[in-house]
Design an enzyme around this catalytic site. Structure first.
Site, PDB file in Angstrom:
ATOM      1  CD  GLN A 110      -5.886  -2.332  -6.119  1.00  0.00           C
ATOM      2  OE1 GLN A 110      -5.325  -2.480  -6.719  1.00  0.00           O
ATOM      3  NE2 GLN A 110      -6.781  -1.322  -5.362  1.00  0.00           N
ATOM      4  CD  GLU A 113      -6.936  -4.446 -10.147  1.00  0.00           C
ATOM      5  OE1 GLU A 113      -6.385  -3.489 -11.200  1.00  0.00           O
ATOM      6  OE2 GLU A 113      -7.981  -3.905  -9.994  1.00  0.00           O
TER       7      GLU A 113
HETATM    8  C1  BGC Z   1      -7.057  -0.461  -9.425  1.00  0.00           C
HETATM    9  C2  BGC Z   1      -8.180  -0.663  -9.657  1.00  0.00           C
HETATM   10  C3  BGC Z   1      -9.279   0.825  -9.429  1.00  0.00           C
HETATM   11  C4  BGC Z   1      -8.542   1.043 -11.159  1.00  0.00           C
HETATM   12  C5  BGC Z   1      -9.215   2.809 -11.942  1.00  0.00           C
HETATM   13  C6  BGC Z   1      -6.370   0.342 -10.947  1.00  0.00           C
HETATM   14  O1  BGC Z   1      -5.187   0.272 -11.249  1.00  0.00           O
HETATM   15  O2  BGC Z   1      -5.597  -1.063  -9.575  1.00  0.00           O
HETATM   16  O3  BGC Z   1      -8.114  -0.497  -7.524  1.00  0.00           O
HETATM   17  O4  BGC Z   1     -10.591   0.857  -9.681  1.00  0.00           O
HETATM   18  O5  BGC Z   1      -7.204   1.264 -11.441  1.00  0.00           O
HETATM   19  O6  BGC Z   1      -8.740   4.078 -10.951  1.00  0.00           O
END
Ligand code: BGC
Length: 853
Positions: free
Chosen positions: A630, A517
């Site tokens: 990530q 993200e």
């Molecule tokens: C992550 C996502 C994840 C979400 C809920 C976010 O911080 O980037 O990949 O789905 O948290 O756990």
């Protein structure tokens, strides 16, 4: 993140727990001293739940708390998302899990002095979460202000066997003097703001402006409240989502002398007060039985009947049966799912705690999803993400497939909403929401939300794994296939063909966000394309399988969804032509078409106080750089490993690992698995420790919001896929182990099509024994073996794969000339060393709540 890294070469397990307070015990989490300081974290660590109902580890006196929490999976309130600037197709319906009436409060008064844990004179104290019994128990000795010693023993359990049921016991014994005692046992709708102690407001109220807004108006509208003998019932309907809830509680007393009881019931409050004169040595025992039923449609009155039925059954079966059933349920669970690490009790304890959390998050969700925090906290609003399919379901698919099936069926129930959502986004087929409870998209920030189209392929991936592992073709033919077809249609429509001079034609997917993200709305994200290719192929193969083997089901599918041969061929052509970008100059897969053009973020020189990046930099600043929240490409290397060569995996890992922050807890487990595969064995272990203790060591400073369920699933994956070297790309279970140095053995179990195999990896061999079922085939480093019940099979191992020291060289690519002649030199945003960030203007916790893992 708080994990302190030691130099490479030290493979011993770090310990993030204060062992005087939390002693090592392979089956139990034990706390020997109560503290207010980390009360939010311990509320999470000692939460009990069954995937349907969850009770945070709040203290019985109902006073001190970080957040009082009682949650029912999927029981939510809706609200209109107000965007500062509107645009077509933005998510409209906010959804937030509701804190349902709190049954945990049992207050004790001796001689009119209340027992309040934070100020009580405690002679001894221990709290134990026993992962074999599935019971949280507390045993304390309190010296009252007048010097009378009082032993208080209590238990709390949320039943795995009866998902609507929570049980509590409370035993009081005066040791020194006779005194009047009173026990006030309550059921309190905290949403209505009623709390005679004015306990700390839930921090969520402060952190999340949407919830604060909601709490100003009543969420749970009373529908009924009444008392009948030992029992009280409360019923509600959520003001906007219309969901209904009923809860009933009943008490049984065991005391050899007289006592009296006063019952009070109001619409948000039910209380039984028991009063007696207790002599020294006499024990006053109270058992509290509570039931919850919820629905989207059934009136609260009918749910009250269901609560009564649950309580009637418990009355006729008795309490000890419930504790016994719990133990039996967990005995079966551990038989199927335990992972053992010989000779490391502290690690064993942490591993079991993580696996136990998976059961608590999902076991009896029966038809609900698996929320990012399970039922242990309101973090992420109780939403379901791809966390379920990619992080939690592998564990369930191979250990408790019925739980995986239920979670996948929930996705099937959302298919209609996903089809509508695809329509809103001008696509064919179905587009599943990035985050949701009720099936509608709830992500207000589309760049890091709706744009994660990969959720479709993640769901398809989980279906494929589940069907292969279980042989549940019935699920495939009746439900799974519809998801596969509709997601394939989405990809076929979202992508397009592009001819590049001299390079032929390829199928492109533009304008999407991958798992990382910190880079959003890009073209040809590698993870997305690789997973979309898989999704298209899987849909085509599955439809053909139906056509060959179950013509009836196939005809039904054709009449339901009008699938045509031409369409299937289009999917296959799109999959074969999928653009998988490769950077010749750097010898790696770029994360997306423009990724390598960005400047590289200098993580090595980023001050610790500026981490996680998402709390200190505007998204646009982050998006401008090569820096990952990530694993993205690296996750593709794991999930679709057969699509990549060993050299490509190493090169990609070497490139991406140094620029991955791990600001999401979903990252470390994946980095651990690929580090193990390519040979960075110490680094693999380091990522594993950081994941194992995410909550137990509060390494991301937000364990108080609830358990990081994806990470707990990732812990299993890191052990089984990472160190166990398990891969399941086809129907045969394959193994290429990577046991960490210093581990004598690693034992885990996998079930495939009714056969359960126990796998024991040792430094010099791997042994398979069939524990249940007829047998199966395995492959160890390319050699195939058939296993039967007759005898275990031991395969010698020549080492544990490649062994590379340390971590990839973070500077290896610095100075490299890109294809366009520019040179890679890491840099940082100009203000990175400024200490004065205008944090007082930002509600950082609210930002963290929304975006941080
Ligand atoms: C992550 C996502 C994840 C979400 C809920 C976010 O911080 O980037 O990949 O789905 O948290 O756990």
């Amino acid at each position: 993140m708080k994990a302190a890294h030691r130099p490479f070469g030290d493979n011993s397990a770090p310990d993030y727990l204060d062992r005087l307070r939390f002693p090592v015990d392979p089956w139990r989490l034990v706390e020997t001293e109560f503290s207010r300081k980390d009360i939010g974290v311990t509320e999470t660590l000692f939460a009990v739940g069954n995937g349907y109902l969850g009770l945070r580890g709040n203290v019985e006196d109902g006073h001190d708390a970080h957040a009082h929490g009682t949650f029912i999976n999927g029981f939510h309130e809706t609200w209109k998302i107000l965007h500062a600037e509107e645009a077509y197709g933005f998510a409209r319906t906010g959804q937030t899990i509701v804190n349902v009436p709190d049954p945990k409060i049992i207050r004790l008064y001796v001689n009119d002095e209340p027992l309040l844990l934070s100020i009580a004179d405690l002679v001894s104290y221990s709290r134990v979460l026993d992962m074999r019994d599935g019971v949280l128990s507390r045993d304390l000795l309190w010296r009252t202000p007048s010097g009378n010693r009082v032993r208080v023993r209590s238990k709390r359990m949320v039943s795995f066997a009866q998902r609507h049921l929570a049980l509590m016991t409370f035993e009081v014994t005066l040791l020194d003097e006779e005194a009047p005692i009173a026990i006030s046992s309550q059921l309190l709708n905290r949403q209505a703001g009623l709390d005679e102690y004015r306990a700390n407001p839930s921090p969520d109220v402060i952190a999340d402006p949407r919830k604060a807004e909601r709490l100003e108006t009543r969420v749970l509208e009373p529908r009924l409240h009444h008392a009948e003998g030992d029992r009280v019932v409360l019923g509600y309907q959520a003001a906007s989502s219309d969901m209904t809830l009923a809860t009933a509680m009943e008490h049984w007393v065991d005391f050899e002398d007289d006592y009296d009881r006063v019952t009070e019931v109001e619409q948000d409050y039910a209380k039984h007060v028991f009063r007696a004169r207790a002599k020294p040595g006499q024990t006053f025992s109270l058992t509290k039985v509570v039931s919850y039923h919820t629905s989207r449609a059934v009136p609260a009155r009918e749910l009250a009947d269901r609560c009564n039925r649950t309580l009637d059954r418990v009355r006729s079966e008795g309490i000890s049966t419930q504790f016994e059933d719990q133990r039996q349920w967990l005995a079966d669970f551990w038989d199927r799912s335990d992972v053992e690490i010989e000779g490391h009790d502290s690690v064993q304890q942490a591993v079991r705690w993580n696996l136990f959390q998976l059961a608590q998050a999902a076991a009896r969700g029966d038809g609900h999803g698996i929320a990012a925090k399970g039922v242990t906290g309101s973090g992420y609003g109780g939403h379901y993400f791809w966390d379920s399919e990619i992080y939690a379901l592998p564990f369930f698919t191979y250990t408790s497939p019925v739980i995986a099936r239920n979670a996948l069926r929930y996705r099937y129930r959302m298919l209609g909403a996903a089809e509508r959502r695809a329509g809103e986004l001008a696509q064919n087929g179905a587009l599943f929401p990035w985050r949701t409870i009720n099936g509608e998209e709830a992500s207000a920030y589309y760049a890091a939300g709706t744009a994660q189209y990969h959720i479709d392929a993640d769901i398809a991936y989980a279906i494929d794994k589940y069907v292969r592992a279980t042989g549940d073709d019935d699920f495939l033919a009746r439900e799974g296939i519809d998801i596969l077809v509709q997601t394939a249609r989405m990809w076929a429509d979202l992508g397009f063909w592009r001819r590049v001079a001299g390079n032929g034609e390829s199928f492109r997917i533009h304008g999407v966000t991958g798992p990382d993200e910190y880079t959003t709305v890009v073209n040809d994200n590698l993870y997305t394309n690789v997973m979309a290719r898989f999704n298209l192929r899987c849909a085509a193969e599955s439809v053909r399988k139906l056509q060959d083997r179950w013509p009836d089901q196939f005809s039904r599918l054709v009449s339901r969804l009008e699938v045509t041969e031409q369409e299937i061929q289009e999917w296959e052509r799109a999959a074969d032509g999928m653009a998988i970008l490769w950077d010749e100059q750097l010898g790696i897969h770029p994360q997306d078409a423009l990724f390598n053009e960005r400047e590289v973020w200098d993580l090595a020189n980023t001050p610790a106080e500026k981490r996680p990046l998402l709390l200190h930099f505007h998204p646009l600043v982050i998006y401008r750089f090569q820096v990952l929240k990530q694993a993205d490409v690296v996750l593709a290397l794991f999930l679709q490993g057969e699509d990549f060569t060993a050299e490509q995996k190493k090169a990609d890992f070497d490139y991406y690992d140094p620029i991955t922050t791990g600001d999401s807890t979903l990252s470390g487990v994946v980095q651990s698995i690929i580090a193990a595969e390519v040979g960075y064995h110490e680094l693999a272990l380091r990522y594993f420790w950081d994941s194992l203790y995410v909550d137990l060591g509060d390494l991301h400073s937000n364990a108080s919001d609830g358990v990081h369920v994806a990470s707990t699933g990732g812990v299993w994956s890191a052990l089984v896929y990472g160190f166990g070297g398990f891969r399941d790309q086809n129907d045969v279970l394959k193994f290429d182990p990577r046991l960490p140095d210093g581990w004598d053995s690693l034992t885990f179990r996998l079930s495939q099509r009714g056969t359960r195999v126990k796998v024991v990896v040792r430094p010099e061999d791997v042994t398979f024994s069939i524990e249940e079922g007829p047998g199966l085939s395995v492959e160890v480093r390319g050699a195939r073996f058939s296993l039967t019940q007759l005898q275990p099979l031991t395969v010698p191992l020549d080492g544990q794969g490649p062994r590379l020291a340390g971590a990839p060289d973070a500077t290896a690519f610095h100075g490299t000339v890109r294809a366009d002649g520019t040179v890679i030199r890491p840099s940082l945003p100009a203000n990175v060393n400024d200490d004065v960030a205008p944090t007082h203007e930002i509600d950082l916790e609210a930002v963290a709540e929304r975006v941080q893992e």
